[in-house]
Design a protein around this motif. Structure first.
Motif, PDB file in Angstrom:
ATOM      1  N   SER A 139       0.873  -1.160   0.100  1.00 42.05           N
ATOM      2  CA  SER A 139      -0.080  -0.037   0.008  1.00 42.05           C
ATOM      3  C   SER A 139       0.853   1.351   0.152  1.00 42.05           C
ATOM      4  CB  SER A 139      -0.899  -0.047   1.116  1.00 42.05           C
ATOM      5  OG  SER A 139      -1.801   1.100   1.318  1.00 42.05           O
ATOM      6  N   ILE A 140       0.485   2.059  -0.972  1.00 39.62           N
ATOM      7  CA  ILE A 140       1.230   3.370  -1.096  1.00 39.62           C
ATOM      8  C   ILE A 140       0.360   4.449  -0.879  1.00 39.62           C
ATOM      9  CG2 ILE A 140       2.576   4.894  -2.573  1.00 39.62           C
ATOM     10  CD1 ILE A 140       3.807   1.865  -2.209  1.00 39.62           C
ATOM     11  N   GLU A 171       4.855  -0.985 -11.779  1.00 44.05           N
ATOM     12  CA  GLU A 171       5.109   0.416 -11.455  1.00 44.05           C
ATOM     13  C   GLU A 171       3.746   1.177 -11.277  1.00 44.05           C
ATOM     14  OE1 GLU A 171       7.062   3.052 -14.401  1.00 44.05           O
ATOM     15  OE2 GLU A 171       5.895   1.943 -16.093  1.00 44.05           O
ATOM     16  N   TYR A 172       3.854   2.265 -10.636  1.00 47.37           N
ATOM     17  CA  TYR A 172       2.588   3.159 -10.685  1.00 47.37           C
ATOM     18  C   TYR A 172       2.986   4.510 -10.742  1.00 47.37           C
ATOM     19  CZ  TYR A 172      -1.135   5.814  -8.649  1.00 47.37           C
ATOM     20  OH  TYR A 172      -2.138   6.935  -8.508  1.00 47.37           O
ATOM     21  N   LYS A 173       2.363   5.298 -11.776  1.00 43.15           N
ATOM     22  CA  LYS A 173       2.710   6.579 -11.887  1.00 43.15           C
ATOM     23  C   LYS A 173       1.527   7.635 -11.655  1.00 43.15           C
ATOM     24  CE  LYS A 173       6.444   6.470 -15.272  1.00 43.15           C
ATOM     25  NZ  LYS A 173       6.791   6.505 -16.783  1.00 43.15           N
ATOM     26  N   CYS A 174       1.767   8.827 -10.943  1.00 37.73           N
ATOM     27  CA  CYS A 174       0.768   9.753 -10.633  1.00 37.73           C
ATOM     28  C   CYS A 174       1.143  11.091 -11.150  1.00 37.73           C
ATOM     29  CB  CYS A 174       0.118   9.595  -9.468  1.00 37.73           C
ATOM     30  SG  CYS A 174      -0.942  10.771  -8.974  1.00 37.73           S
ATOM     31  N   ALA A 175       0.365  11.836 -12.037  1.00 37.37           N
ATOM     32  CA  ALA A 175       0.907  13.289 -12.285  1.00 37.37           C
ATOM     33  C   ALA A 175      -0.448  14.040 -12.656  1.00 37.37           C
ATOM     34  CB  ALA A 175       1.729  13.206 -13.535  1.00 37.37           C
ATOM     35  N   VAL A 190      -2.942  10.766  -2.374  1.00 36.50           N
ATOM     36  CA  VAL A 190      -2.671  10.051  -3.548  1.00 36.50           C
ATOM     37  C   VAL A 190      -2.376   8.590  -2.876  1.00 36.50           C
ATOM     38  CG1 VAL A 190      -1.042   9.438  -5.440  1.00 36.50           C
ATOM     39  CG2 VAL A 190      -1.538  11.766  -4.729  1.00 36.50           C
ATOM     40  N   SER A 191      -2.916   7.555  -3.494  1.00 34.01           N
ATOM     41  CA  SER A 191      -2.814   6.284  -2.790  1.00 34.01           C
ATOM     42  C   SER A 191      -2.966   5.116  -3.838  1.00 34.01           C
ATOM     43  CB  SER A 191      -4.000   5.954  -1.868  1.00 34.01           C
ATOM     44  OG  SER A 191      -5.220   6.079  -2.212  1.00 34.01           O
ATOM     45  N   HIS A 192      -2.193   4.119  -3.681  1.00 35.44           N
ATOM     46  CA  HIS A 192      -2.217   2.933  -4.705  1.00 35.44           C
ATOM     47  C   HIS A 192      -2.065   1.687  -3.795  1.00 35.44           C
ATOM     48  CE1 HIS A 192      -2.056   0.891  -8.275  1.00 35.44           C
ATOM     49  NE2 HIS A 192      -0.725   0.354  -8.048  1.00 35.44           N
ATOM     50  N   VAL A 193      -2.679   0.567  -4.279  1.00 37.14           N
ATOM     51  CA  VAL A 193      -2.150  -0.796  -3.792  1.00 37.14           C
ATOM     52  C   VAL A 193      -1.635  -1.618  -4.832  1.00 37.14           C
ATOM     53  CG1 VAL A 193      -3.137  -2.616  -2.463  1.00 37.14           C
ATOM     54  CG2 VAL A 193      -4.068  -0.459  -1.923  1.00 37.14           C
ATOM     55  N   PHE A 194      -0.553  -2.290  -4.850  1.00 34.74           N
ATOM     56  CA  PHE A 194      -0.079  -3.262  -5.538  1.00 34.74           C
ATOM     57  C   PHE A 194      -0.664  -4.546  -5.087  1.00 34.74           C
ATOM     58  CE2 PHE A 194       3.230   0.190  -5.951  1.00 34.74           C
ATOM     59  CZ  PHE A 194       3.377   0.062  -7.303  1.00 34.74           C
ATOM     60  N   SER A 195      -1.070  -5.293  -5.967  1.00 37.50           N
ATOM     61  CA  SER A 195      -1.554  -6.581  -5.604  1.00 37.50           C
ATOM     62  C   SER A 195      -1.435  -7.659  -6.698  1.00 37.50           C
ATOM     63  CB  SER A 195      -2.988  -6.611  -4.982  1.00 37.50           C
ATOM     64  OG  SER A 195      -3.753  -6.262  -6.169  1.00 37.50           O
ATOM     65  N   GLY A 196      -0.979  -8.901  -6.498  1.00 41.07           N
ATOM     66  CA  GLY A 196      -1.063 -10.034  -7.432  1.00 41.07           C
ATOM     67  C   GLY A 196       0.336  -9.414  -8.542  1.00 41.07           C
ATOM     68  N   TYR A 197       1.283  -8.795  -7.953  1.00 43.21           N
ATOM     69  CA  TYR A 197       2.447  -8.512  -8.792  1.00 43.21           C
ATOM     70  C   TYR A 197       3.328  -9.336  -9.467  1.00 43.21           C
ATOM     71  CZ  TYR A 197       3.537  -8.192  -3.827  1.00 43.21           C
ATOM     72  OH  TYR A 197       3.961  -8.396  -2.556  1.00 43.21           O
ATOM     73  N   GLY A 198       3.125 -10.735  -8.725  1.00 38.76           N
ATOM     74  CA  GLY A 198       4.358 -11.754  -9.352  1.00 38.76           C
ATOM     75  C   GLY A 198       5.359 -11.946  -8.340  1.00 38.76           C
ATOM     76  N   VAL A 228       4.750   3.651   2.649  1.00 34.77           N
ATOM     77  CA  VAL A 228       5.047   2.335   1.883  1.00 34.77           C
ATOM     78  C   VAL A 228       4.767   1.101   3.211  1.00 34.77           C
ATOM     79  CG1 VAL A 228       6.397   0.486   0.755  1.00 34.77           C
ATOM     80  CG2 VAL A 228       6.626   2.826   0.148  1.00 34.77           C
ATOM     81  N   VAL A 229       3.516   0.448   2.977  1.00 27.43           N
ATOM     82  CA  VAL A 229       3.185  -0.565   3.987  1.00 27.43           C
ATOM     83  C   VAL A 229       2.942  -1.820   3.425  1.00 27.43           C
ATOM     84  CG1 VAL A 229       1.434  -1.040   5.951  1.00 27.43           C
ATOM     85  CG2 VAL A 229       2.041   1.414   5.519  1.00 27.43           C
TER      86      VAL A 229
END
Length: 237
Positions: A139-140, A171-175, A190-198, A228-229
């Protein structure tokens, strides 16, 4: 305590077995328990300006007093950036809107100020089987100030990297683009969750940059609450 006891303490702390997290015997569970790598912010110094997102950013007083001409112009913000790698990029001046022959006394000087960190997941106490087989959510989160300096004042780029520290897995980009028609001066999330990334993720590279302006005085854009959690759960079954 025996290693099996530390393993049980870890399991009790995060309910790992019930969630299907691999708990191999070859992991140093004492270190895992002491470092507590799950459900905590792995970024160092997440608020370099000493501010929190639950209190609006302070209003800036504009003095209108030109700085001492003998001192260099300020193009970087002040703050405690311990733990961050920082860099500054001065942007070329856009004078396209100035009619020929017009003399401009003051013109805005813009610059990007970048702050980045790389989190070593193994060094923080995470183990291979967790990262490769279970693939917990990463979690970002970040907050930036509505500084009203420009339509583009903030960018975030987060990369999940392999063991070589270079190969990018996700990757995650935000602009975002700011609405300058309506005045607002708050923190924006701004938030994003990486999941199932390999499999193979060993590092998280967190890089955000903010736009600053110098025109007579320095005007900055601040950030706070960067995180970063590694969660003890996953979204993808």
């Amino acid at each position: 305590l025996q290693m099996a006891d530390w393993k049980q303490k870890c399991n009790s702390e995060w309910q790992l077995a019930a969630k299907g997290v691999p708990l191999p015997n070859n992991v140093d569970w004492k270190t895992v328990y002491e470092k507590k790598p799950l459900e905590r912010n792995l970024l160092k110094n997440p608020s370099p300006h000493g501010l929190t997102p639950d209190i609006p950013p302070p209003e800036r007083e504009v003095t209108g007093i030109p700085p001492d001409p003998n001192l260099p112009q300020q193009h970087e913000p002040t703050g405690d950036f311990t733990g961050w790698s920082t860099s500054n990029e001065r942007l070329p001046m856009d004078t396209s809107g100035v009619p020929p022959g017009v003399v401009v006394c003051y013109w805005p000087n813009y610059s990007w100020f970048s702050m980045e960190q790389r989190v070593d997941l193994k060094a923080e106490g995470l183990w291979d089987e967790l990262l490769d087989k279970f693939q917990p959510d990463i979690s970002i989160e970040d907050w930036y100030e509505e500084s009203q300096l420009h339509a583009s004042i903030y960018e975030l780029h987060v990369k999940l990297l392999a063991a070589d520290g270079k190969t990018m897995i996700k990757e995650y980009k935000c602009a975002p683009t700011e609405d300058l028609e309506v005045y607002s001066h708050n923190w924006k999330q701004v938030s994003h969750v990486f999941s199932g990334y390999g499999p193979g993720v060993r590092y998280v590279h967190f890089n955000h940059k903010v736009k600053n302006k110098f025109m007579v005085e320095f005007f900055g854009t601040m950030v706070t609450g960067s995180s970063v959690v590694i969660k003890a759960t996953k979204s993808n079954p």
